[in-house]
Design a protein around this motif. Structure first.
Motif, PDB file in Angstrom:
ATOM      1  N   PHE A 158       0.837  -1.198   0.000  1.00 26.99           N
ATOM      2  CA  PHE A 158       0.000   0.000   0.000  1.00 26.99           C
ATOM      3  C   PHE A 158       0.875   1.253   0.000  1.00 26.99           C
ATOM      4  N   LEU A 159       1.884   1.266   0.851  1.00 22.10           N
ATOM      5  CA  LEU A 159       2.763   2.438   0.916  1.00 22.10           C
ATOM      6  C   LEU A 159       3.558   2.615  -0.373  1.00 22.10           C
ATOM      7  N   ALA A 160       3.930   1.517  -1.014  1.00 21.23           N
ATOM      8  CA  ALA A 160       4.612   1.611  -2.307  1.00 21.23           C
ATOM      9  C   ALA A 160       3.670   2.193  -3.362  1.00 21.23           C
ATOM     10  N   ALA A 161       2.414   1.788  -3.332  1.00 19.35           N
ATOM     11  CA  ALA A 161       1.421   2.320  -4.273  1.00 19.35           C
ATOM     12  C   ALA A 161       1.208   3.815  -4.031  1.00 19.35           C
ATOM     13  N   VAL A 162       1.081   4.200  -2.774  1.00 23.80           N
ATOM     14  CA  VAL A 162       0.932   5.622  -2.429  1.00 23.80           C
ATOM     15  C   VAL A 162       2.178   6.383  -2.874  1.00 23.80           C
ATOM     16  N   GLY A 163       3.338   5.807  -2.631  1.00 24.05           N
ATOM     17  CA  GLY A 163       4.590   6.441  -3.043  1.00 24.05           C
ATOM     18  C   GLY A 163       4.659   6.659  -4.543  1.00 24.05           C
ATOM     19  N   GLN A 164       4.175   5.687  -5.296  1.00 24.08           N
ATOM     20  CA  GLN A 164       4.181   5.819  -6.755  1.00 24.08           C
ATOM     21  C   GLN A 164       3.309   6.994  -7.198  1.00 24.08           C
ATOM     22  N   VAL A 165       2.134   7.128  -6.610  1.00 26.92           N
ATOM     23  CA  VAL A 165       1.245   8.241  -6.961  1.00 26.92           C
ATOM     24  C   VAL A 165       1.885   9.576  -6.551  1.00 26.92           C
ATOM     25  N   CYS A 166       2.450   9.637  -5.365  1.00 27.68           N
ATOM     26  CA  CYS A 166       3.089  10.881  -4.908  1.00 27.68           C
ATOM     27  C   CYS A 166       4.305  11.223  -5.765  1.00 27.68           C
ATOM     28  N   ASP A 167       5.083  10.213  -6.131  1.00 24.31           N
ATOM     29  CA  ASP A 167       6.231  10.450  -7.020  1.00 24.31           C
ATOM     30  C   ASP A 167       5.766  11.061  -8.333  1.00 24.31           C
ATOM     31  N   ARG A 168       4.669  10.559  -8.832  1.00 25.12           N
ATOM     32  CA  ARG A 168       4.136  11.058 -10.098  1.00 25.12           C
ATOM     33  C   ARG A 168       3.689  12.517  -9.969  1.00 25.12           C
ATOM     34  N   ILE A 169       3.028  12.848  -8.873  1.00 24.18           N
ATOM     35  CA  ILE A 169       2.623  14.236  -8.646  1.00 24.18           C
ATOM     36  C   ILE A 169       3.851  15.136  -8.575  1.00 24.18           C
ATOM     37  N   GLU A 170       4.855  14.702  -7.842  1.00 23.55           N
ATOM     38  CA  GLU A 170       6.089  15.485  -7.738  1.00 23.55           C
ATOM     39  C   GLU A 170       6.744  15.670  -9.107  1.00 23.55           C
ATOM     40  N   ALA A 171       6.755  14.615  -9.921  1.00 24.55           N
ATOM     41  CA  ALA A 171       7.352  14.709 -11.258  1.00 24.55           C
ATOM     42  C   ALA A 171       6.552  15.668 -12.145  1.00 24.55           C
ATOM     43  N   ILE A 172       5.240  15.617 -12.047  1.00 26.11           N
ATOM     44  CA  ILE A 172       4.374  16.519 -12.824  1.00 26.11           C
ATOM     45  C   ILE A 172       4.668  17.967 -12.449  1.00 26.11           C
ATOM     46  N   PHE A 173       4.734  18.254 -11.163  1.00 31.80           N
ATOM     47  CA  PHE A 173       4.994  19.624 -10.715  1.00 31.80           C
ATOM     48  C   PHE A 173       6.403  20.086 -11.087  1.00 31.80           C
ATOM     49  N   THR A 174       7.381  19.216 -10.936  1.00 32.13           N
ATOM     50  CA  THR A 174       8.765  19.570 -11.261  1.00 32.13           C
ATOM     51  C   THR A 174       8.908  19.893 -12.743  1.00 32.13           C
ATOM     52  N   ALA A 175       8.341  19.042 -13.601  1.00 34.26           N
ATOM     53  CA  ALA A 175       8.420  19.276 -15.045  1.00 34.26           C
ATOM     54  C   ALA A 175       7.677  20.551 -15.429  1.00 34.26           C
ATOM     55  N   ALA A 176       6.527  20.776 -14.836  1.00 31.30           N
ATOM     56  CA  ALA A 176       5.747  21.969 -15.159  1.00 31.30           C
ATOM     57  C   ALA A 176       6.495  23.234 -14.761  1.00 31.30           C
ATOM     58  N   ALA A 177       7.057  23.250 -13.579  1.00 34.80           N
ATOM     59  CA  ALA A 177       7.789  24.439 -13.126  1.00 34.80           C
ATOM     60  C   ALA A 177       9.016  24.683 -14.007  1.00 34.80           C
ATOM     61  N   ALA A 178       9.693  23.612 -14.390  1.00 39.37           N
ATOM     62  CA  ALA A 178      10.880  23.744 -15.246  1.00 39.37           C
ATOM     63  C   ALA A 178      10.517  24.288 -16.621  1.00 39.37           C
TER      64      ALA A 178
END
Length: 180
Positions: free
Chosen positions: A53-73
């Protein structure tokens, strides 16, 4: 299929199953069935349902972080928060990760899950604050609006296949009028 590919397959099945049923109601044998592997193999890969469950949550959070990082860049002349907001709108069209995120918040009362979920949300807050270069109040508004849109998309009253709801239309119109 390699062990890494199988692990990815199991994790994708877990995201889907946990999004549908939440942490407590999801069984590892259901995740195994969806992934096309045995239940003992799921446990061998992740150790426990909780770690999965925590790995699944981590995957979703990683994706959100990647989306925000790419957008800001790639913000260019736009404000980074505006670029991140626009990028999150695309993410909102995917109900499964949104529902998993909401189930993670609901499971945060668990003494082992809560610290991880709180840490991941804090990381997303810090990332938005740092990338956006905005004061805390503006970062808070960004997160508040994002959470509102997450709930609305999960309720299916916002997004590409929205079910009409007067109250939702009113909120979305207000957000559009104020450039959110």
């Amino acid at each position: 299929m390699t062990a890494e590919e199988r692990g990815t397959q199991v994790l994708e099945a877990a995201v889907s199953a946990f999004a549908e049923s939440g942490y407590s109601a999801t069984r590892t044998d259901e995740i195994a069935r969806r992934a096309g592997v045995s239940q003992p193999y799921v446990i061998r890969l992740f150790g426990s349902k909780q770690r999965l469950f925590l790995a699944a949550v981590g995957q979703v959070c990683d994706r959100i972080e990647a989306i925000f990082t790419a957008a800001a860049a790639g913000a260019g002349d736009r404000k980074p928060l505006d670029a991140m907001s626009q990028a999150y709108e695309q993410f909102l069209s995917e109900r499964t990760p949104l529902q998993l995120l909401l189930h993670a918040f609901a499971a945060a009362g668990d003494s082992d899950i809560g610290p991880v979920v709180r840490d991941r949300y804090g990381r997303i807050y810090r990332l938005i604050h740092d990338l956006g270069g905005a004061p805390v109040s503006e970062t808070r508004r960004f997160l508040s609006t994002g959470m509102l849109l997450t709930v609305m998309a999960s309720l299916q009253v916002a997004g590409p296949e929205a079910i009409p709801a007067d109250w939702a239309a009113e909120i979305l119109e207000d957000l559009t009028e104020h450039g959110v």
